[in-house]
Design an enzyme around this catalytic site. Sequence first.
Site, PDB file in Angstrom:
ATOM      1  N   LYS A   1       0.766   3.716   9.464  1.00  0.00           N
ATOM      2  CA  LYS A   1       0.759   4.126   8.434  1.00  0.00           C
ATOM      3  C   LYS A   1      -0.239   5.368   8.263  1.00  0.00           C
ATOM      4  CE  LYS A   1       0.045   4.247   3.513  1.00  0.00           C
ATOM      5  NZ  LYS A   1       0.436   3.329   2.323  1.00  0.00           N
TER       6      LYS A   1
ATOM      7  N   HIS B   1       6.146  -8.828  -4.954  1.00  0.00           N
ATOM      8  CA  HIS B   1       7.236  -7.231  -3.913  1.00  0.00           C
ATOM      9  C   HIS B   1       7.913  -7.398  -2.521  1.00  0.00           C
ATOM     10  CE1 HIS B   1       6.817  -2.479  -3.534  1.00  0.00           C
ATOM     11  NE2 HIS B   1       6.201  -3.060  -2.040  1.00  0.00           N
TER      12      HIS B   1
ATOM     13  N   ARG C   1     -14.355  11.332 -13.742  1.00  0.00           N
ATOM     14  CA  ARG C   1     -13.413  11.714 -13.198  1.00  0.00           C
ATOM     15  C   ARG C   1     -13.679  11.849 -11.269  1.00  0.00           C
ATOM     16  NH1 ARG C   1     -15.487  15.836 -16.197  1.00  0.00           N
ATOM     17  NH2 ARG C   1     -13.873  15.942 -18.151  1.00  0.00           N
TER      18      ARG C   1
ATOM     19  N   GLU D   1       6.974  -5.352   4.693  1.00  0.00           N
ATOM     20  CA  GLU D   1       6.181  -4.606   5.333  1.00  0.00           C
ATOM     21  C   GLU D   1       6.081  -4.048   6.241  1.00  0.00           C
ATOM     22  OE1 GLU D   1       6.108  -2.312   2.719  1.00  0.00           O
ATOM     23  OE2 GLU D   1       5.459  -2.926   0.444  1.00  0.00           O
TER      24      GLU D   1
ATOM     25  N   HIS E   1      12.161  -1.948  -6.087  1.00  0.00           N
ATOM     26  CA  HIS E   1      10.910  -2.046  -7.114  1.00  0.00           C
ATOM     27  C   HIS E   1      12.248  -2.078  -7.971  1.00  0.00           C
ATOM     28  CE1 HIS E   1       8.038   1.351  -5.020  1.00  0.00           C
ATOM     29  NE2 HIS E   1       7.734   0.125  -5.502  1.00  0.00           N
TER      30      HIS E   1
ATOM     31  N   ASN F   1       8.964   4.616   1.887  1.00  0.00           N
ATOM     32  CA  ASN F   1       9.366   3.785   0.935  1.00  0.00           C
ATOM     33  C   ASN F   1      10.752   3.137   1.217  1.00  0.00           C
ATOM     34  OD1 ASN F   1       7.650   4.869  -0.808  1.00  0.00           O
ATOM     35  ND2 ASN F   1       8.461   6.993  -1.365  1.00  0.00           N
TER      36      ASN F   1
ATOM     37  N   GLU G   1       3.282  13.046   0.157  1.00  0.00           N
ATOM     38  CA  GLU G   1       4.419  12.764   0.595  1.00  0.00           C
ATOM     39  C   GLU G   1       5.270  14.294  -0.058  1.00  0.00           C
ATOM     40  OE1 GLU G   1       5.214   8.830  -0.763  1.00  0.00           O
ATOM     41  OE2 GLU G   1       7.643   9.058  -1.833  1.00  0.00           O
TER      42      GLU G   1
ATOM     43  N   LYS H   1      -2.804   6.072  -2.060  1.00  0.00           N
ATOM     44  CA  LYS H   1      -1.863   5.542  -3.677  1.00  0.00           C
ATOM     45  C   LYS H   1      -1.873   4.359  -4.607  1.00  0.00           C
ATOM     46  CE  LYS H   1       2.761   7.000  -1.879  1.00  0.00           C
ATOM     47  NZ  LYS H   1       4.401   6.914  -1.656  1.00  0.00           N
TER      48      LYS H   1
ATOM     49  N   ARG I   1       6.486  11.167   4.374  1.00  0.00           N
ATOM     50  CA  ARG I   1       5.834   9.918   3.760  1.00  0.00           C
ATOM     51  C   ARG I   1       6.458   9.260   3.576  1.00  0.00           C
ATOM     52  NH1 ARG I   1      -0.038   8.466   1.198  1.00  0.00           N
ATOM     53  NH2 ARG I   1       0.240   6.557   1.279  1.00  0.00           N
TER      54      ARG I   1
ATOM     55  N   HIS J   1      12.370   1.026  -1.063  1.00  0.00           N
ATOM     56  CA  HIS J   1      11.984  -0.088  -1.655  1.00  0.00           C
ATOM     57  C   HIS J   1      12.687   1.237  -3.383  1.00  0.00           C
ATOM     58  CE1 HIS J   1       8.466  -0.848   0.424  1.00  0.00           C
ATOM     59  NE2 HIS J   1       7.522  -0.302   0.065  1.00  0.00           N
TER      60      HIS J   1
HETATM   61  P1  NAD Z   1      -1.421  -9.183  -5.267  1.00  0.00           P
HETATM   62  O1  NAD Z   1      -2.066  -8.539  -5.598  1.00  0.00           O
HETATM   63  O2  NAD Z   1      -0.056  -9.771  -6.487  1.00  0.00           O
HETATM   64  O3  NAD Z   1      -1.441 -10.418  -4.262  1.00  0.00           O
HETATM   65  C1  NAD Z   1      -0.748 -11.786  -4.204  1.00  0.00           C
HETATM   66  C2  NAD Z   1      -0.773 -12.706  -4.915  1.00  0.00           C
HETATM   67  O4  NAD Z   1      -2.088 -13.599  -3.718  1.00  0.00           O
HETATM   68  C3  NAD Z   1      -2.139 -13.552  -6.493  1.00  0.00           C
HETATM   69  O5  NAD Z   1      -2.054 -13.551  -7.064  1.00  0.00           O
HETATM   70  C4  NAD Z   1      -4.066 -13.181  -5.749  1.00  0.00           C
HETATM   71  O6  NAD Z   1      -4.065 -13.230  -6.758  1.00  0.00           O
HETATM   72  C5  NAD Z   1      -3.411 -14.439  -4.117  1.00  0.00           C
HETATM   73  N1  NAD Z   1      -3.916 -13.797  -2.329  1.00  0.00           N
HETATM   74  C6  NAD Z   1      -4.270 -12.688  -2.690  1.00  0.00           C
HETATM   75  N2  NAD Z   1      -5.558 -12.268  -1.568  1.00  0.00           N
HETATM   76  C7  NAD Z   1      -5.135 -13.845  -0.728  1.00  0.00           C
HETATM   77  C8  NAD Z   1      -6.318 -14.222  -0.335  1.00  0.00           C
HETATM   78  N3  NAD Z   1      -7.167 -14.485   0.668  1.00  0.00           N
HETATM   79  N4  NAD Z   1      -6.266 -16.256  -0.641  1.00  0.00           N
HETATM   80  C9  NAD Z   1      -5.443 -17.194  -1.688  1.00  0.00           C
HETATM   81  N5  NAD Z   1      -4.526 -16.519  -2.732  1.00  0.00           N
HETATM   82  C10 NAD Z   1      -4.715 -14.589  -2.166  1.00  0.00           C
HETATM   83  O7  NAD Z   1       0.263  -8.893  -3.859  1.00  0.00           O
HETATM   84  P2  NAD Z   1       0.670  -7.998  -2.788  1.00  0.00           P
HETATM   85  O8  NAD Z   1       1.532  -8.128  -1.994  1.00  0.00           O
HETATM   86  O9  NAD Z   1      -1.324  -7.990  -2.239  1.00  0.00           O
HETATM   87  O10 NAD Z   1       0.192  -6.558  -3.610  1.00  0.00           O
HETATM   88  C11 NAD Z   1       1.944  -6.140  -4.429  1.00  0.00           C
HETATM   89  C12 NAD Z   1       1.165  -5.115  -4.516  1.00  0.00           C
HETATM   90  O11 NAD Z   1       0.795  -3.971  -4.073  1.00  0.00           O
HETATM   91  C13 NAD Z   1       2.388  -4.275  -6.211  1.00  0.00           C
HETATM   92  O12 NAD Z   1       2.049  -3.515  -7.381  1.00  0.00           O
HETATM   93  C14 NAD Z   1       2.909  -3.339  -4.719  1.00  0.00           C
HETATM   94  O13 NAD Z   1       3.220  -2.137  -5.526  1.00  0.00           O
HETATM   95  C15 NAD Z   1       1.703  -2.955  -4.749  1.00  0.00           C
HETATM   96  N6  NAD Z   1       1.558  -1.896  -3.235  1.00  0.00           N
HETATM   97  C16 NAD Z   1       1.035  -0.787  -2.938  1.00  0.00           C
HETATM   98  C17 NAD Z   1       1.222   0.128  -1.788  1.00  0.00           C
HETATM   99  C18 NAD Z   1       0.126   1.351  -2.444  1.00  0.00           C
HETATM  100  O14 NAD Z   1       0.978   2.120  -1.109  1.00  0.00           O
HETATM  101  N7  NAD Z   1      -0.837   1.522  -3.011  1.00  0.00           N
HETATM  102  C19 NAD Z   1       2.419  -0.352  -0.786  1.00  0.00           C
HETATM  103  C20 NAD Z   1       2.938  -0.909  -1.221  1.00  0.00           C
HETATM  104  C21 NAD Z   1       2.887  -2.585  -2.356  1.00  0.00           C
HETATM  105  N1  GLY Z   2       3.494   2.253   0.546  1.00  0.00           N
HETATM  106  C1  GLY Z   2       4.288   3.947   0.698  1.00  0.00           C
HETATM  107  C2  GLY Z   2       3.035   4.367   0.456  1.00  0.00           C
HETATM  108  O1  GLY Z   2       2.335   4.177   0.440  1.00  0.00           O
HETATM  109  O2  GLY Z   2       3.996   5.774   0.464  1.00  0.00           O
END
Ligand code: NAD
Ligand code: GLY
Length: 364
Positions: free
Chosen positions: A227, A265, A121, A185, A252, A245, A237, A143, A241, A248
């Site tokens: 942020k 992304h 939990r 971003e 998305h 987006n 949100e 998130k 917040r 997005h």
């Molecule tokens: P990712 O986590 O897939 O990383 C991108 C690629 O780079 C992967 O193949 C990873 O293995 C590689 N990688 C990561 N760090 C590295 C490094 N230092 N050196 C070499 N390779 C490396 O992608 P991302 O763009 O970081 O994240 C995208 C995700 O984030 C999506 O799923 C999206 O929905 C999510 N997201 C979430 C929020 C949130 O608020 N929670 C906000 C924006 C995006």
């Molecule tokens: N990336 C959108 C949020 O964190 O609200």
Amino acid sequence: MRTVEVPLGQRSYQIKIAPKLLPRLGVECRRLKLGARCAIITDSTVGPLYAKNALASLKEAGFDPALITVPAGETAKSIRNVERCYDQLAKHRLERKSFIVALGGGVVGDLAGFVAATYLRGIPFVQVPTTLLAQVDSSVGGKTGVNLKAGKNLVGAFHQPRLVLCDLDILRSLPQREFRAGLAEVIKYGIIYDTSLFARLERALPRLLRKQPAVLGSVIARCCEIKADVVGQDETESGLRAILNFGHTIGHALEAISSYGKYLHGEAISIGQVAAAKLSNALTGLPEADTKRITQLFKRAGLPTAVTLTAVQRKALFGAMRLDKKVSAGEVKFVLAQRIGKVVWGQRVPESEIVGVLTADGRR
Ligand code: NAD
Ligand code: GLY
């Protein structure tokens, strides 16, 4: 070292931004007064590069870490991997005071955060974001979640990390395509909140693309400040917040219809933000000159700004948009800009307008 506070009362935490932070992971976790047992969740690309250092730092500070590795890439954000992580945590006998370290990009951060939000939990977790996108966005704000076939992030929870450590050195190994995707971003923060950040990005883009440490550190810190400010005012949100987006809704949906494969992304939301800027020009008075500056900056960052869709793909795109979390009473709501630095949310947009802005030349 730059430190940004995320002001959330008892759940407040710090984001630390500097080179050489990974070797300090153990010491920093020690300060949080967490239990001895912990687990690093990472992916198959980041693990071989950085897990050894992270494990050593935790052990040196007296922790007993396990290592859990998931496949790299968006498809790792699945219920199946959540269950696999739970099994590993149980095997390593993690307890309520134990914690998880998310060592990776947004995929690992969202997955590990969701595992931390739900195991027993809810147990604490620490974010060590390793992509630019994760350092400026996904590791901050709580998130967490995973994807379903039907759409992105449809299962999730709000669960704030206890600490975010952004090690600038880690970005050196990040492939340039991934780095550019993170810039989508970064540019977003300028459009939604900070005119002078946007202007600064226009000037500093070549230095940013070379990952020049001084520029990188201060730009990442500014994005985290924005942020933190937004999340501090509206954690779950209910209003403000939503501005995070921007771009997005379409982004998305593009990711979903291409089965999370074609676009990163950041690339998908680059197309989404340019489309949102054009919609803003038509509907909320974003000046033509601002629309051009926005499109130009994404182009200069090497990001896609348009997409060509067949009739079938277009239908699928609208279907995916209707499944977006931002849909209310069946209506897709958009964040639109009034000028660079000022946006409004909850805007209704006719589907015919959306089709028109997705292609480069605005053909309908
Ligand atoms: P990712 O986590 O897939 O990383 C991108 C690629 O780079 C992967 O193949 C990873 O293995 C590689 N990688 C990561 N760090 C590295 C490094 N230092 N050196 C070499 N390779 C490396 O992608 P991302 O763009 O970081 O994240 C995208 C995700 O984030 C999506 O799923 C999206 O929905 C999510 N997201 C979430 C929020 C949130 O608020 N929670 C906000 C924006 C995006
Ligand atoms: N990336 C959108 C949020 O964190 O609200």
